[in-house]
Design an enzyme around this catalytic site. Structure first.
Site, short mmCIF file in Angstrom:
data_model
loop_
_atom_site.label_atom_id
_atom_site.label_comp_id
_atom_site.label_asym_id
_atom_site.label_seq_id
_atom_site.Cartn_x
_atom_site.Cartn_y
_atom_site.Cartn_z
N GLY A 236 44.70 29.86 19.30
CA GLY A 236 43.42 29.76 19.99
C GLY A 236 42.96 28.32 20.14
N GLY B 76 39.97 27.18 21.39
CA GLY B 76 38.53 27.06 21.64
C GLY B 76 37.98 25.88 20.86
N PHE B 77 36.70 25.93 20.54
CA PHE B 77 36.09 24.80 19.82
C PHE B 77 36.75 24.56 18.47
CE2 PHE B 77 32.54 25.77 22.74
CZ PHE B 77 32.41 24.52 23.31
N GLU C 186 19.86 32.08 30.43
CA GLU C 186 20.33 31.03 31.32
C GLU C 186 20.82 31.60 32.65
OE1 GLU C 186 21.42 27.46 28.23
OE2 GLU C 186 22.97 28.96 28.54
N GLN D 30 28.97 25.00 17.20
CA GLN D 30 28.78 24.10 16.08
C GLN D 30 29.49 24.53 14.79
OE1 GLN D 30 27.67 21.12 15.16
NE2 GLN D 30 27.57 20.64 17.33
#
Lengths: 434, 434
Positions: free
Chosen positions: B21, B23-24, B183, B331
């Site tokens: 993975g 991702g972040f 959003e 985060q």
């Protein structure tokens, strides 16, 4: 066209002009008729104009699709007399003078067909079934995803030392040595030399091959022999194989059979060998020439259809200078549209329409960084100068400030990074996968 | 983790770290381990990293996909000790310590699972089958094409005065009042107020509705009541309908049934009501908590798997301050990855690993032009200031200079033109259409 004046312009305050197709011809016409005494409807199956000359850069990860596609509504928003309908044409009701579309009937006084061109496989069924095309944004994105996926597969094949399979996955065959074929080949060669080398370290770059195949004796047949020779030299310098006087006889998805007896193992064939007029439902079979185009007079009138006109790629206007019609390119399309708009305006002012004549503004093709060929009048340019001219002309003809800036941005990034950065494999998404 | 030191680091010169993975969490770990004494393999089913916090702007035609997606190879190109494999995970061979993937087996000494999260429908089958999601680039492009196509259909429905049908086509229902839901709703409301008004003149903008539905008593439940109230006020000012304490009970593709008895006719439901851990084939059923996450200790070790770790959204690290694990956001994922990398480096230097602790850097959401809410420590911002902070933070955390510039460019165009310009309907392309 001359007879239109009385019938249309004297009986109506604002003649209804329905334009099918928002390519170079259709869009030029829309712009010329904006805020003029016409009620204009633009019909297209997409909601955006495609700047086809740069499609190959979308396919080769240099440009983003949005930078060469322009939403029609963004343009016609401020044009009070123009509306847009995203629709497919189903037929034409000649009696009622209505265009029958997937979103309803659109009545017209003047019908303009500007549906452009589509890929011509010249009856080669293998190719029609297995080869990739490069006429739409969707097709360009598909080529991009395919070649990137092939690179990823090549890496995995390195792990298991399957070098034969790897060569097949990394052999890219381009059929057709016209501008599109030459430009795609050049762009892929640069990707091989720059990106494959630096970012796919597990793969020997020598495993990748690019071959351009053309049935004629030279590349860029529409240009001079000098430019053809230059293009060939540039491509060879980049490591592209070129097979001239060679025809493709068959392709089963794995092996291309050529007229010279040679066979090429490949999973990727890009067909850029020709285009034909894009037919419109509703026009009789007899209207079409063998090349799929429709014969028009020098006022762009379709024979036997007083109120119906064809512009651009799909219109074959036979003149002394162009016995086979004008080349199927942006320039004739835009010039015909501009001229046609002038004629409509003349008619509205009770003036006689004027016959069209084409001014050849030249042609060009680019082959990788700092290398291009360009012919403008008697001037024949090559190398870096032609490359800058090519860039300038393309920026100039792009539609909209935003798209010009977006293309410049993409090009600047590529120029300074020596890298094609827009390398996303994005495949059709199927909802509800869970 | 403490026992790893001897087994892995003393027996091998370079431990093999396989990361699933990008991702972040995965990408942060890759960057921290670059040019360090490890052999790193990154595995992902895509060839690019997706900056998920801005996906909603791709869905609402404000950003191009390439501006928030970053090709993995572009990043790892210069990292000598990192390789990438585009592959799907099929299972894990715990005995042989090999990850079994669609492109072969990848042996590991240390396996890191960072597969992120996927949409949680909480068992609502109607929604799983009919609602749109917003977790991948493909899904974002699908939402974009859908709402633009709905606008085009609305125009055609004006031609035939089908106002009821038109309301249905133009009603956008968003389930979930978290940052994504808020959003998306704000962005759609701006499109209604700016673009529908100016470029779809045939449509009465009042026909378009946007409704946000949340099961809880307030929007942005993860933030303070003050920010919730602000967000609600901003959305209402933009004309968005908000239904709180309301659950969706069913949806047949045309009518949403709500727990308050109300029914909404709509063809578009965007489900942003929750996420769950993204499971990885090979891990036993028992490893998963009911929320789909995997329990880890404060060294990110998965219980009972000495050499296997989980990071980010899919890892539930229960601490005193976070009894339900850390929030499923960028985060914690990045901080866990950074910390985990430090621990690996400590082990390689024969130091003891340290337990992870999370520093909450705040959270934020934007609701249209010049309006956002942001909480940083005890500071609660709203309005224009929060909007600029929101932009700055997102630019800062984007990966790569090019993407930062591309996002800034797209935002600048939008800011000065008051228009979402990237409005291309691009649908899956089917080869050989002729």
């Amino acid at each position: 066209m001359k007879t239109l004046a009385k019938k249309v312009f004297e009986s109506l305050p604002y003649p209804r002009v329905v334009i099918v197709g928002g390519g170079f011809a259709g869009l030029s016409l829309v712009r010329r008729l904006a805020n003029k005494p016409f009620k204009v409807t633009l019909v297209d199956k997409n909601n955006f104009h495609t700047f086809q000359p740069l499609l190959y850069q979308v396919a080769t990860a240099s440009l983003t699709p949005d930078s060469i596609a322009y939403p029609f509504r963004k343009m016609i928003g401020p044009m009070d007399n123009v509306i847009f309908r995203m629709a497919k044409v189903e037929s034409v009701d000649w009696e009622a003078k209505e265009l029958v579309t997937s979103v309803g009937r659109l009545p017209y006084d003047i019908l303009v067909l500007a549906t452009g061109s589509t890929t011509n496989f010249f009856g080669n069924r293998d190719m029609a079934a297995k080869a990739m095309q490069l006429k739409t944004v969707g097709q360009a994105l598909d080529i991009r995803s395919d070649f990137l996926q092939n690179f990823e597969r090549a890496v995995a094949l390195s792990d298991t030392n399957q070098t034969d399979e790897q060569r097949k996955v990394l052999h890219f065959v381009i059929v057709g040595g016209g501008p599109t074929g030459v430009e795609v080949a050049g762009a892929l060669a640069e990707i091989k030399n720059k990106i494959l080398t630096s970012e796919y370290r597990e793969v020997d770059p020598q495993q990748m091959d690019i071959t351009v195949i053309d049935a004629g004796p030279r590349l860029l047949f529409g240009m001079s022999e000098e430019s053809s020779a230059r293009a060939k030299q540039y491509l060879e310098k980049l490591g592209v194989g070129i097979l001239l006087d060679t025809q493709v006889q068959g392709y089963d998805g794995e092996t291309v059979r050529l007229s010279n007896g040679q066979e090429i193992e490949t999973e990727t064939v890009i067909w850029a060998a020709g285009v034909k007029g894009n037919p419109i439902p509703g026009l009789k079979e007899e209207a079409y020439l063998p090349n799929g185009r429709v014969l028009v007079d020098e006022y762009n009138t379709i024979q036997g259809h007083e109120y119906v006109f064809a512009l651009g790629d799909m219109a074959q206007m036979v003149t002394e200078a162009y016995p086979k019609g004008h080349p199927m390119m942006a320039q004739p399309a835009m010039q015909q549209a501009d001229h046609f708009a002038k004629n409509l305006l003349r008619l509205s002012r009770k003036k006689q329409p004027l016959p069209f004549s084409y001014r050849d503004k030249g042609s060009m093709a680019t082959i990788g960084r700092h290398r291009a060929v360009a012919e403008i009048g008697n001037l024949k340019l090559g190398g870096g100068l032609a490359w800058y001219v090519w860039m300038g002309v393309h920026i100039l003809f792009l539609i909209g400030f935003r798209n010009r800036m977006a293309v410049l941005f993409n090009w600047a990034v590529k120029y300074f990074s020596y890298s094609n950065t827009i390398r996303l494999i994005v495949r059709p998404f199927v909802r509800s996968s869970s």
